[in-house]
Design a protein around this motif. Structure first.
Motif, PDB file in Angstrom:
ATOM      1  N   PRO A  30       0.831  -1.208   0.000  1.00 44.60           N
ATOM      2  CA  PRO A  30       0.000   0.000   0.000  1.00 44.60           C
ATOM      3  C   PRO A  30       0.866   1.259   0.000  1.00 44.60           C
ATOM      4  N   ASP A  31       0.377   2.305  -0.638  1.00 40.46           N
ATOM      5  CA  ASP A  31       1.098   3.578  -0.705  1.00 40.46           C
ATOM      6  C   ASP A  31       1.445   4.113   0.685  1.00 40.46           C
ATOM      7  N   GLU A  32       0.566   3.857   1.662  1.00 42.72           N
ATOM      8  CA  GLU A  32       0.802   4.340   3.018  1.00 42.72           C
ATOM      9  C   GLU A  32       2.092   3.749   3.602  1.00 42.72           C
ATOM     10  N   LEU A  33       2.423   2.532   3.216  1.00 44.63           N
ATOM     11  CA  LEU A  33       3.650   1.903   3.706  1.00 44.63           C
ATOM     12  C   LEU A  33       4.875   2.680   3.240  1.00 44.63           C
ATOM     13  N   PHE A  34       4.893   3.054   1.963  1.00 43.69           N
ATOM     14  CA  PHE A  34       6.026   3.808   1.432  1.00 43.69           C
ATOM     15  C   PHE A  34       6.132   5.182   2.091  1.00 43.69           C
ATOM     16  N   LYS A  35       5.002   5.817   2.309  1.00 42.08           N
ATOM     17  CA  LYS A  35       5.024   7.124   2.965  1.00 42.08           C
ATOM     18  C   LYS A  35       5.598   7.000   4.366  1.00 42.08           C
ATOM     19  N   LEU A  37       7.624   4.648   5.548  1.00 42.41           N
ATOM     20  CA  LEU A  37       9.057   4.341   5.450  1.00 42.41           C
ATOM     21  C   LEU A  37       9.873   5.585   5.118  1.00 42.41           C
ATOM     22  N   LEU A  38       9.406   6.354   4.156  1.00 44.08           N
ATOM     23  CA  LEU A  38      10.126   7.561   3.758  1.00 44.08           C
ATOM     24  C   LEU A  38      10.182   8.573   4.901  1.00 44.08           C
ATOM     25  N   ASP A  39       9.089   8.671   5.647  1.00 42.32           N
ATOM     26  CA  ASP A  39       9.072   9.577   6.798  1.00 42.32           C
ATOM     27  C   ASP A  39      10.057   9.126   7.874  1.00 42.32           C
ATOM     28  N   GLN A  42      13.861   9.263   6.334  1.00 44.27           N
ATOM     29  CA  GLN A  42      14.179  10.587   5.798  1.00 44.27           C
ATOM     30  C   GLN A  42      15.094  10.517   4.559  1.00 44.27           C
ATOM     31  N   ILE A  43      14.639   9.776   3.573  1.00 41.89           N
ATOM     32  CA  ILE A  43      15.365   9.650   2.305  1.00 41.89           C
ATOM     33  C   ILE A  43      15.347  10.995   1.581  1.00 41.89           C
ATOM     34  N   LYS A  44      16.484  11.368   1.042  1.00 44.63           N
ATOM     35  CA  LYS A  44      16.598  12.605   0.265  1.00 44.63           C
ATOM     36  C   LYS A  44      16.335  12.283  -1.215  1.00 44.63           C
ATOM     37  N   GLU A  45      16.024  13.303  -1.995  1.00 43.46           N
ATOM     38  CA  GLU A  45      15.692  13.105  -3.413  1.00 43.46           C
ATOM     39  C   GLU A  45      16.771  12.385  -4.192  1.00 43.46           C
TER      40      GLU A  45
END
Length: 52
Positions: A30-35, A37-39, A42-45
């Protein structure tokens, strides 16, 4: 190949020959999982992520 008679290992090995089958049976994320994880990490662009 009769998939009903295949054990799990045989089925896993068959994905190399049938990538569309792998795509079909693989559970998505689910998209929420990626959000989340990224939060958390703190992956940079300019950074990359590898899924293992």
């Amino acid at each position: 190949m009769d998939r009903k008679k295949m054990d799990k290992r045989d089925l896993a090995l068959s994905f190399a020959d049938d990538p569309e089958l792998y795509d079909f049976v693989r559970v998505g994320y689910p998209d929420e999982l990626f959000k989340c994880l990224l939060d958390k990490v703190q992956i940079k662009e300019h950074q990359r992520v590898l899924e293992i």
